[in-house]
Design a protein around this motif. Structure first.
Motif, PDB file in Angstrom:
ATOM      1  N   GLY A  33       0.983  -1.161   0.009  1.00 29.83           N
ATOM      2  CA  GLY A  33      -0.149   0.036  -0.051  1.00 29.83           C
ATOM      3  C   GLY A  33       0.783   1.271   0.099  1.00 29.83           C
ATOM      4  N   ARG A  34       0.170   2.489  -0.079  1.00 29.35           N
ATOM      5  CA  ARG A  34       1.087   3.873  -0.021  1.00 29.35           C
ATOM      6  C   ARG A  34       0.903   4.478   1.479  1.00 29.35           C
ATOM      7  NH1 ARG A  34      -1.843   6.415  -4.935  1.00 29.35           N
ATOM      8  NH2 ARG A  34      -3.377   5.268  -3.494  1.00 29.35           N
ATOM      9  N   ARG A  35      -0.208   4.117   1.883  1.00 30.12           N
ATOM     10  CA  ARG A  35      -0.397   4.906   3.373  1.00 30.12           C
ATOM     11  C   ARG A  35       0.206   4.468   4.535  1.00 30.12           C
ATOM     12  NH1 ARG A  35      -6.787   4.853   2.972  1.00 30.12           N
ATOM     13  NH2 ARG A  35      -6.354   3.173   1.485  1.00 30.12           N
ATOM     14  N   ASN A  84      -4.354  -9.822  -6.579  1.00 29.93           N
ATOM     15  CA  ASN A  84      -4.246  -8.562  -7.150  1.00 29.93           C
ATOM     16  C   ASN A  84      -5.166  -7.883  -6.803  1.00 29.93           C
ATOM     17  OD1 ASN A  84      -1.583  -8.849  -8.642  1.00 29.93           O
ATOM     18  ND2 ASN A  84      -2.508 -10.773  -9.767  1.00 29.93           N
ATOM     19  N   ASN A  85      -5.309  -7.057  -5.858  1.00 23.56           N
ATOM     20  CA  ASN A  85      -6.506  -6.360  -5.432  1.00 23.56           C
ATOM     21  C   ASN A  85      -6.373  -4.651  -5.649  1.00 23.56           C
ATOM     22  OD1 ASN A  85      -8.755  -5.910  -3.323  1.00 23.56           O
ATOM     23  ND2 ASN A  85      -7.057  -4.750  -2.354  1.00 23.56           N
ATOM     24  N   ALA A  86      -5.049  -4.254  -5.491  1.00 21.52           N
ATOM     25  CA  ALA A  86      -4.917  -2.818  -5.378  1.00 21.52           C
ATOM     26  C   ALA A  86      -5.733  -2.070  -6.762  1.00 21.52           C
ATOM     27  CB  ALA A  86      -3.417  -2.356  -5.483  1.00 21.52           C
ATOM     28  N   LEU A 149     -13.111   4.127 -18.042  1.00 18.58           N
ATOM     29  CA  LEU A 149     -11.590   3.528 -17.914  1.00 18.58           C
ATOM     30  C   LEU A 149     -11.611   2.478 -16.986  1.00 18.58           C
ATOM     31  CD1 LEU A 149      -8.631   5.879 -18.242  1.00 18.58           C
ATOM     32  CD2 LEU A 149      -9.156   4.018 -19.605  1.00 18.58           C
ATOM     33  N   TYR A 150     -12.036   2.766 -15.909  1.00 21.83           N
ATOM     34  CA  TYR A 150     -12.118   2.120 -14.601  1.00 21.83           C
ATOM     35  C   TYR A 150     -12.831   0.605 -15.085  1.00 21.83           C
ATOM     36  CZ  TYR A 150     -13.296  -0.304 -10.139  1.00 21.83           C
ATOM     37  OH  TYR A 150     -13.545  -1.128  -9.237  1.00 21.83           O
ATOM     38  N   SER A 151     -14.050   0.457 -15.722  1.00 17.62           N
ATOM     39  CA  SER A 151     -14.713  -0.535 -16.200  1.00 17.62           C
ATOM     40  C   SER A 151     -13.862  -1.315 -17.124  1.00 17.62           C
ATOM     41  CB  SER A 151     -16.031  -0.386 -16.879  1.00 17.62           C
ATOM     42  OG  SER A 151     -17.020   0.002 -15.808  1.00 17.62           O
ATOM     43  N   ASP A 184     -18.138  -1.216   1.093  1.00 15.71           N
ATOM     44  CA  ASP A 184     -17.986  -0.212   2.180  1.00 15.71           C
ATOM     45  C   ASP A 184     -16.610   0.015   2.423  1.00 15.71           C
ATOM     46  OD1 ASP A 184     -18.241   1.650   3.952  1.00 15.71           O
ATOM     47  OD2 ASP A 184     -19.568   0.490   5.191  1.00 15.71           O
ATOM     48  N   SER A 185     -15.863   0.724   1.692  1.00 14.32           N
ATOM     49  CA  SER A 185     -14.142   0.696   2.038  1.00 14.32           C
ATOM     50  C   SER A 185     -13.815   2.110   1.810  1.00 14.32           C
ATOM     51  CB  SER A 185     -13.530  -0.273   0.845  1.00 14.32           C
ATOM     52  OG  SER A 185     -14.127   0.630  -0.534  1.00 14.32           O
ATOM     53  N   ASP A 186     -12.790   2.507   1.586  1.00 12.91           N
ATOM     54  CA  ASP A 186     -12.318   3.831   1.475  1.00 12.91           C
ATOM     55  C   ASP A 186     -12.202   4.125  -0.131  1.00 12.91           C
ATOM     56  OD1 ASP A 186     -11.597   3.846   4.124  1.00 12.91           O
ATOM     57  OD2 ASP A 186      -9.122   3.837   3.992  1.00 12.91           O
TER      58      ASP A 186
END
Ligand SMILES: NC(=O)c1ccc[n+]([C@@H]2O[C@H](COP(=O)([O-])OP(=O)(O)OC[C@H]3O[C@@H](n4cnc5c(N)ncnc54)[C@H](OP(=O)(O)O)[C@@H]3O)[C@@H](O)[C@H]2O)c1
Length: 264
Positions: A33-35, A84-86, A149-151, A184-186
């Motif tokens: 992650g980055r945070r 592979n979730n990110a 783009l996401y889709s 329900d996430s960030d």
């Protein structure tokens, strides 16, 4: 020796829920992650609660440099499970998307997935054992305005995973693609999206732990494509089987209603 699960994007949401699930099963973890503060704190909590080791790698996987760092960090590890979730979403319509955001979303949600899979698959093939879980979205079935783009990247992940499944049919390597609806996430907050997280009804936001539970059940049943939850199954069904003209009408009406509600 404990088995190792590598989960990209485990700072929050679905990745964190998968990290807890595999720690509960006794796996040591590599999480990215980055945070930094948040992921390290979560890693520590997982170590204390489940008595496993958690290696935290702080990397931005939307760039080649980040993927190279991760590959270097895990070169000594035998990865049993790769998730592979990110992923992230973009708020603007396509025509207003910056070149940098275009490159980032396509690199993270396609290139990074492919490169990590290719590397880890090599070790899995030697052992003839392993599990690869790729996180797609119901957006892979149902493209919507402001999600183009996401889709499209999520459709790539869906197709890529099905292809892998077919190529690996004679091995003991398991492959699954998970296509959730709203989680329900960030996710929405990170993208600066103004959403009301409905807890009930059609297109409600589901807890990431629930998504993991449903996807794991599907894995046990041998389902390659997991669409967790009845509501999400309905969305995918509508997108797949409705005549295209009717589907477009449905999407346009839904989007206009949603934007009106959000006062945008
Ligand atoms: N939320 C939804 O409604 C929804 C629906 C369908 C599918 N999904 C998919 O589910 C997956 C998990 O999302 P989520 O809902 O759990 O959202 P989330 O809480 O925002 O989690 C996304 C994870 O990805 C990481 N990430 C984002 N950009 C990154 C980058 N450039 N480099 C490295 N890591 C990065 C984030 O960590 P850092 O911020 O610390 O980097 C975070 O750990 C994503 O693939 C998403 O597309 C989400």
């Amino acid at each position: 020796m404990k088995k190792v699960a590598l989960i990209t994007g485990a700072t929050s949401g679905l990745g964190l829920a998968y990290a807890k699930e595999y720690a509960k099963k006794g796996y040591n973890l590599i999480i990215t992650g980055r945070r930094e503060d948040k992921i390290k704190e979560n890693g520590k909590k997982i170590e204390e609660r489940y008595h496993v080791t958690v290696k935290v790698v702080i990397v931005d996987l939307a760039y080649k440099k980040g993927v190279d760092i991760l590959l270097n960090e895990m070169k000594e590890d035998e990865i049993e499970v790769l998730i592979n979730n990110a992923g992230f979403g973009l708020k603007p319509v396509f025509s207003n998307t910056t070149k940098e955001d275009i490159d980032r979303i396509m690199y993270l949600q396609m290139n990074a997935v492919v490169i990590l899979t290719r590397n880890i698959l090599n070790q899995m093939l030697v052992r003839n054992r392993g599990t690869i879980i790729n996180i797609s979205s119901d957006g892979a079935f149902a493209v919507m305005p402001r999600n183009v783009l996401y889709s499209s990247t999520k459709l790539f992940i869906l197709n890529f995973t099905e292809g892998l499944y077919l190529e690996l049919i004679d091995t003991n390597i398991k492959v699954q693609v998970v296509c959730p609806g709203f989680i329900d996430s960030d996710f929405h907050q990170s993208a600066g999206m103004n959403v009301v997280k409905k807890k009930k009804g059609f297109m409600k936001f589901v807890a990431p732990e629930k998504i993991v539970e449903m996807a794991m059940k599907d894995m046990k049943k041998g389902k390659i494509i997991s669409v967790p939850g009845v509501n999400t199954k309905i969305v995918c069904w509508i997108a797949k089987f409705l005549p295209r003209k009717l589907f477009y009408k449905f999407v346009i009406r839904f989007t206009k209603k949603r934007l009106k509600k959000l006062n945008r």
